[in-house]
Motif scaffolding. Structure first.
Motif, mmCIF file in Angstrom:
data_model
loop_
_atom_site.group_PDB
_atom_site.id
_atom_site.type_symbol
_atom_site.label_atom_id
_atom_site.label_comp_id
_atom_site.label_asym_id
_atom_site.label_seq_id
_atom_site.Cartn_x
_atom_site.Cartn_y
_atom_site.Cartn_z
ATOM 1 N N UNK A 35 13.309 68.526 -28.116
ATOM 2 C CA UNK A 35 12.707 69.036 -26.888
ATOM 3 C C UNK A 35 11.687 70.130 -27.191
ATOM 4 N N UNK A 36 12.034 71.017 -28.104
ATOM 5 C CA UNK A 36 11.099 72.091 -28.478
ATOM 6 C C UNK A 36 9.844 71.526 -29.102
ATOM 7 N N UNK A 37 10.000 70.544 -29.976
ATOM 8 C CA UNK A 37 8.841 69.927 -30.616
ATOM 9 C C UNK A 37 7.969 69.225 -29.578
ATOM 10 N N UNK A 38 8.592 68.518 -28.661
ATOM 11 C CA UNK A 38 7.869 67.827 -27.600
ATOM 12 C C UNK A 38 7.101 68.832 -26.733
ATOM 13 N N UNK A 39 7.738 69.938 -26.395
ATOM 14 C CA UNK A 39 7.083 70.964 -25.588
ATOM 15 C C UNK A 39 5.874 71.550 -26.309
ATOM 16 N N UNK A 40 6.000 71.779 -27.590
ATOM 17 C CA UNK A 40 4.885 72.347 -28.358
ATOM 18 C C UNK A 40 3.723 71.370 -28.460
ATOM 19 N N UNK A 41 4.028 70.096 -28.669
ATOM 20 C CA UNK A 41 2.971 69.090 -28.755
ATOM 21 C C UNK A 41 2.242 68.984 -27.417
ATOM 22 N N UNK A 42 2.984 68.939 -26.329
ATOM 23 C CA UNK A 42 2.353 68.872 -25.009
ATOM 24 C C UNK A 42 1.516 70.112 -24.727
ATOM 25 N N UNK A 43 1.993 71.271 -25.156
ATOM 26 C CA UNK A 43 1.242 72.509 -24.981
ATOM 27 C C UNK A 43 -0.077 72.450 -25.735
ATOM 28 N N UNK A 44 -0.054 71.897 -26.942
ATOM 29 C CA UNK A 44 -1.262 71.848 -27.759
ATOM 30 C C UNK A 44 -2.281 70.818 -27.263
ATOM 31 N N UNK A 45 -1.815 69.702 -26.693
ATOM 32 C CA UNK A 45 -2.767 68.689 -26.244
ATOM 33 C C UNK A 45 -3.175 68.849 -24.782
ATOM 34 N N UNK A 46 -2.542 69.751 -24.039
ATOM 35 C CA UNK A 46 -2.856 69.898 -22.623
ATOM 36 C C UNK A 46 -4.314 70.265 -22.349
ATOM 37 N N UNK A 47 -4.984 71.098 -23.147
ATOM 38 C CA UNK A 47 -6.413 71.354 -22.868
ATOM 39 C C UNK A 47 -7.274 70.095 -22.967
ATOM 40 N N UNK A 48 -6.934 69.216 -23.888
ATOM 41 C CA UNK A 48 -7.709 67.989 -24.040
ATOM 42 C C UNK A 48 -7.460 67.037 -22.872
ATOM 43 N N UNK A 49 -6.234 66.993 -22.374
ATOM 44 C CA UNK A 49 -5.938 66.179 -21.202
ATOM 45 C C UNK A 49 -6.715 66.712 -20.003
ATOM 46 N N UNK A 50 -6.740 68.028 -19.845
ATOM 47 C CA UNK A 50 -7.513 68.633 -18.757
ATOM 48 C C UNK A 50 -8.995 68.346 -18.886
ATOM 49 N N UNK A 51 -9.512 68.356 -20.095
ATOM 50 C CA UNK A 51 -10.924 68.070 -20.322
ATOM 51 C C UNK A 51 -11.255 66.636 -19.930
ATOM 52 N N UNK A 52 -10.382 65.711 -20.256
ATOM 53 C CA UNK A 52 -10.606 64.309 -19.878
ATOM 54 C C UNK A 52 -10.664 64.187 -18.361
ATOM 55 N N UNK A 53 -9.731 64.826 -17.646
ATOM 56 C CA UNK A 53 -9.762 64.793 -16.190
ATOM 57 C C UNK A 53 -11.030 65.437 -15.651
ATOM 58 N N UNK A 54 -11.464 66.546 -16.212
ATOM 59 C CA UNK A 54 -12.651 67.251 -15.733
ATOM 60 C C UNK A 54 -13.911 66.421 -15.930
ATOM 61 N N UNK A 55 -13.938 65.607 -16.969
ATOM 62 C CA UNK A 55 -15.115 64.783 -17.243
ATOM 63 C C UNK A 55 -15.085 63.497 -16.419
ATOM 64 N N UNK A 56 -13.937 62.858 -16.323
ATOM 65 C CA UNK A 56 -13.868 61.553 -15.670
ATOM 66 C C UNK A 56 -13.747 61.614 -14.151
ATOM 67 N N UNK A 57 -13.100 62.615 -13.618
ATOM 68 C CA UNK A 57 -12.854 62.650 -12.183
ATOM 69 C C UNK A 57 -14.129 62.731 -11.352
ATOM 70 N N UNK A 58 -15.100 63.595 -11.652
ATOM 71 C CA UNK A 58 -16.319 63.613 -10.836
ATOM 72 C C UNK A 58 -17.073 62.277 -10.868
ATOM 73 N N UNK A 59 -17.098 61.626 -12.020
ATOM 74 C CA UNK A 59 -17.752 60.317 -12.117
ATOM 75 C C UNK A 59 -17.061 59.285 -11.250
#
Length: 64
Positions: free
Chosen positions: A17-41
């Motif tokens: 669970x700790x490892x999963x939480x850390x991985x999600x924490x590290x990739x969350x900015x990239x997930x947000x970036x994908x939404x920020x780029x794709x959603x307006x289009x």
């Protein structure tokens, strides 16, 4: 001290669970970036489709 098999399983789950939480924490900015780029289009694409549909509706109403 005696550790049971259930305690060992709980410890492993906790580490996973700790490892999963850390991985999600590290990739969350990239997930947000994908939404920020794709959603307006996508919103623009839906707006254009709606505008074309309403324009086509007005043309058929004008020809009656």
């Amino acid at each position: 001290m005696h550790t049971s098999q259930q305690d060992t399983h709980t410890g492993r789950q906790s580490i996973a669970d700790r490892l999963n939480d850390r991985v999600l924490f590290l990739i969350s900015p990239f997930i947000g970036l994908v939404y920020a780029v794709l959603l307006p289009g996508k919103l623009f694409q839906l707006a254009m489709k709606e505008m074309k549909a309403s324009t086509a509706g007005r043309k058929t109403a004008d020809h009656r």
